[in-house]
Design a protein around this motif. Sequence first.
Motif, PDB file in Angstrom:
ATOM      1  N   ILE A 206     -49.944  25.347 -28.579  1.00 27.20           N
ATOM      2  CA  ILE A 206     -50.280  25.560 -29.990  1.00 27.20           C
ATOM      3  C   ILE A 206     -50.770  26.990 -30.190  1.00 27.20           C
TER       4      ILE A 206
ATOM      5  N   GLN B   5     -47.934  29.544 -29.823  1.00 34.15           N
ATOM      6  CA  GLN B   5     -47.028  29.505 -30.972  1.00 34.15           C
ATOM      7  C   GLN B   5     -47.628  30.243 -32.162  1.00 34.15           C
TER       8      GLN B   5
ATOM      9  N   THR C  11     -46.225  20.636 -33.795  1.00 35.58           N
ATOM     10  CA  THR C  11     -47.613  20.692 -33.337  1.00 35.58           C
ATOM     11  C   THR C  11     -48.352  19.381 -33.588  1.00 35.58           C
TER      12      THR C  11
ATOM     13  N   GLY D  75     -52.049  16.589 -30.516  1.00 38.10           N
ATOM     14  CA  GLY D  75     -51.782  17.757 -31.355  1.00 38.10           C
ATOM     15  C   GLY D  75     -52.494  17.661 -32.689  1.00 38.10           C
TER      16      GLY D  75
END
Length: 133
Positions: free
Chosen positions: A30, A33, A53, A59
């Motif tokens: 995460i 990204q 995500t 997530g």
Amino acid sequence: MHDDILELWLRFLSLHVEEPTVPGSVASAIRDQWLLASRGYFMGCVPDGLNDTVASPEGVALVRAAIGSLLAALASGPTHLDKGTLNLMGFEGEFTSDIETRRLVEVGHAFLGLIDGTVGSHPSDSSFMPGST
């Protein structure tokens, strides 16, 4: 929403993701990204990867915790974020004016709405653009 506000939100949000302790973990993916997406060179198509995500319970929990942490920090922070300081954060472009903190708070609530499925507009609808008013 405008790229620069989304990129700024993602940059701050990535710093509020629980510190990854294991390479390749969900938290690490995460954070990586969002740091990439916030860099400032995607021009109109910032790859926030939010759908992927929040595809797992882990997530969702990490993203909600990060948003909560960032919103709390913004609530206790200044009303405006200085452009000079923002320009130290490694963006490809340059901020030419200070940013009102409330704009980022608006984006945070929009992200929560996306996660909860309560955003009632379509991506092509620009009648409300979080962080732009």
